[in-house]
Design a protein around this motif. Structure first.
Motif, PDB file in Angstrom:
ATOM      1  N   UNK A 153       0.840  -1.199   0.000  1.00  0.00           N
ATOM      2  CA  UNK A 153       0.000   0.000   0.000  1.00  0.00           C
ATOM      3  C   UNK A 153       0.873   1.245   0.000  1.00  0.00           C
ATOM      4  N   UNK A 154       0.531   2.218  -0.804  1.00  0.00           N
ATOM      5  CA  UNK A 154       1.253   3.490  -0.814  1.00  0.00           C
ATOM      6  C   UNK A 154       0.506   4.514   0.029  1.00  0.00           C
ATOM      7  N   UNK A 155       1.201   5.611   0.355  1.00  0.00           N
ATOM      8  CA  UNK A 155       0.511   6.727   0.989  1.00  0.00           C
ATOM      9  C   UNK A 155       1.104   7.217   2.288  1.00  0.00           C
ATOM     10  N   UNK A 210      -9.187   0.807  -6.007  1.00  0.00           N
ATOM     11  CA  UNK A 210      -9.844   0.344  -7.220  1.00  0.00           C
ATOM     12  C   UNK A 210     -10.242  -1.101  -6.989  1.00  0.00           C
ATOM     13  N   UNK A 211     -11.538  -1.395  -7.093  1.00  0.00           N
ATOM     14  CA  UNK A 211     -12.045  -2.727  -6.760  1.00  0.00           C
ATOM     15  C   UNK A 211     -12.716  -3.384  -7.964  1.00  0.00           C
ATOM     16  N   UNK A 212     -12.810  -4.668  -7.893  1.00  0.00           N
ATOM     17  CA  UNK A 212     -13.476  -5.447  -8.935  1.00  0.00           C
ATOM     18  C   UNK A 212     -14.988  -5.225  -8.871  1.00  0.00           C
ATOM     19  N   UNK A 213     -15.625  -5.040 -10.035  1.00  0.00           N
ATOM     20  CA  UNK A 213     -17.075  -4.967 -10.106  1.00  0.00           C
ATOM     21  C   UNK A 213     -17.661  -3.626  -9.701  1.00  0.00           C
ATOM     22  N   UNK A 214     -18.981  -3.634  -9.448  1.00  0.00           N
ATOM     23  CA  UNK A 214     -19.715  -2.408  -9.149  1.00  0.00           C
ATOM     24  C   UNK A 214     -20.600  -2.589  -7.922  1.00  0.00           C
ATOM     25  N   UNK A 215     -20.877  -1.465  -7.241  1.00  0.00           N
ATOM     26  CA  UNK A 215     -21.739  -1.465  -6.056  1.00  0.00           C
ATOM     27  C   UNK A 215     -23.116  -0.905  -6.417  1.00  0.00           C
ATOM     28  N   UNK A 244     -15.940  -7.804  -3.685  1.00  0.00           N
ATOM     29  CA  UNK A 244     -15.288  -6.785  -4.514  1.00  0.00           C
ATOM     30  C   UNK A 244     -13.839  -6.590  -4.062  1.00  0.00           C
ATOM     31  N   UNK A 245     -12.989  -7.596  -4.269  1.00  0.00           N
ATOM     32  CA  UNK A 245     -11.595  -7.463  -3.837  1.00  0.00           C
ATOM     33  C   UNK A 245     -10.880  -6.332  -4.568  1.00  0.00           C
ATOM     34  N   UNK A 246      -9.848  -5.794  -3.939  1.00  0.00           N
ATOM     35  CA  UNK A 246      -9.066  -4.719  -4.545  1.00  0.00           C
ATOM     36  C   UNK A 246      -8.234  -5.277  -5.691  1.00  0.00           C
ATOM     37  N   UNK A 286      -2.090  -7.338 -10.961  1.00  0.00           N
ATOM     38  CA  UNK A 286      -1.907  -5.995 -11.487  1.00  0.00           C
ATOM     39  C   UNK A 286      -0.474  -5.578 -11.202  1.00  0.00           C
ATOM     40  N   UNK A 287      -0.054  -4.452 -11.758  1.00  0.00           N
ATOM     41  CA  UNK A 287       1.302  -3.963 -11.503  1.00  0.00           C
ATOM     42  C   UNK A 287       1.526  -3.612 -10.042  1.00  0.00           C
ATOM     43  N   UNK A 288       0.449  -3.306  -9.327  1.00  0.00           N
ATOM     44  CA  UNK A 288       0.546  -2.952  -7.913  1.00  0.00           C
ATOM     45  C   UNK A 288      -0.807  -3.176  -7.245  1.00  0.00           C
ATOM     46  N   UNK A 289      -0.798  -3.229  -5.917  1.00  0.00           N
ATOM     47  CA  UNK A 289      -2.040  -3.244  -5.147  1.00  0.00           C
ATOM     48  C   UNK A 289      -2.683  -1.869  -5.278  1.00  0.00           C
ATOM     49  N   UNK A 290      -3.924  -1.822  -5.707  1.00  0.00           N
ATOM     50  CA  UNK A 290      -4.579  -0.545  -5.974  1.00  0.00           C
ATOM     51  C   UNK A 290      -5.248   0.016  -4.716  1.00  0.00           C
ATOM     52  N   UNK A 291      -4.405   0.288  -3.730  1.00  0.00           N
ATOM     53  CA  UNK A 291      -4.848   0.879  -2.467  1.00  0.00           C
ATOM     54  C   UNK A 291      -3.839   1.952  -2.080  1.00  0.00           C
ATOM     55  N   UNK A 292      -4.339   3.158  -1.828  1.00  0.00           N
ATOM     56  CA  UNK A 292      -3.468   4.300  -1.565  1.00  0.00           C
ATOM     57  C   UNK A 292      -4.021   5.128  -0.412  1.00  0.00           C
ATOM     58  N   UNK A 293      -3.214   5.346   0.617  1.00  0.00           N
ATOM     59  CA  UNK A 293      -3.599   6.179   1.765  1.00  0.00           C
ATOM     60  C   UNK A 293      -3.409   7.641   1.379  1.00  0.00           C
TER      61      UNK A 293
END
Length: 294
Positions: free
Chosen positions: A133-135, A165-170, A237-239, A250-257
């Protein structure tokens, strides 16, 4: 170490004993040293525990080396420390993805070591981000403020905002995930939603929908290990990039603080620090064509 504070204008009158123990959360051992050595001064004069202090008075606390033994943090590379905020007591730095918050051994260099090198002094870990995770990460610059910042986190007075950024839609634009989190008995590296787990609350807001994924903003009321990752996986809806919890590679985990905001524990100043991540933005769908809502 000597610390001087001017109590803010909205400070509620209280005893020195209450100020040190209940307002500033100074550990019992250090309170004992301050009291026995008469190292508590108000407007330059030594006072006892029962002395009542009020707004605009100057408080001076004196600590010897034996009161707070210095932490040994090997210095890393100052060039790798992107510092976004600093004052006498705390520092906020931007952690790149795949850099650890702190090392697991004395020889392993991490963000803590790089920040220490930049400041030319040890810094203390207040909270952590997963390696992927970045941030924003908050560090204490001394052991005096460390327990106070820890308490502010526990009481949800330091607010953390994330992009994911997560898989699918809410089906909804905004919602709250209130599901307890515990250990996964079958995999020590994972956490799961479990009835007997610790309380965990995540606020979610949809920012942008893509054909197969959704960009969301998450605000935490609690700080459980892997909280956002576990909650979103529980909903199906995993990240993106979170292979540990079933996300697509993916190139990175799509989670950013992205943001930290809180009221400074000594000055009452409102601190709000935000930072974007180029690698996070570059890995969003249709990066070059879309206008980002952040």
């Amino acid at each position: 170490m000597e610390f001087n504070f001017i109590l803010p204008k909205n400070f509620k009158e209280q005893s020195i004993s209450h100020l040190l123990a209940e307002t500033w959360f100074i550990p019992r051992k250090q309170r004992h040293f301050l009291r026995m050595k008469r190292h508590i001064l108000v407007n330059g004069e030594p006072v006892n525990d029962n002395y009542r202090v009020s707004a605009s008075q100057q408080i001076t606390l004196l600590f010897d080396h034996e009161d707070f033994p210095e932490l040994n943090v090997p210095f890393g590379d100052a060039k790798q420390a992107e510092i976004l905020y600093e004052d006498e007591h705390l520092v906020i730095a931007n952690k790149p993805e795949q850099m650890k918050t702190h090392g697991n051994s004395k020889d392993e260099l991490a963000l803590q070591n790089h920040v220490a090198a930049a400041l030319k002094q040890p810094v203390y870990v207040v909270h952590r981000l997963d390696q992927a995770t970045s941030g924003l990460v908050l560090f204490a610059k001394n052991q005096f403020v460390l327990p106070l910042l820890g308490q502010l986190f526990e009481k949800n007075k330091i607010h953390r905002q994330y992009l994911a950024l997560v898989k699918g839609h809410f089906p909804k634009e905004q919602f709250i995930i209130n599901q307890p989190i515990g250990n996964d008995r079958h995999d020590k590296s994972r956490r799961i939603v479990a009835k007997g787990g610790q309380e965990a609350i995540t606020h979610v807001e949809v920012l942008q929908r893509f054909p197969h994924s959704t960009l969301i903003r998450c605000l935490l009321d609690t700080g459980r290990t892997h909280q956002i990752r576990v909650h979103l996986t529980h909903l199906g809806h995993p990240i993106v990039g979170d292979v540990l919890y079933g996300g697509t590679r993916n190139n990175r985990l799509m989670l950013h603080a992205q943001e930290l905001y809180f009221k400074h524990p000594f000055t009452d100043q409102h601190i709000k620090i935000s930072v974007d991540s180029q690698t996070f933005s570059e890995n969003l769908p249709d990066f070059s064509a879309q206008k980002r809502p952040f």
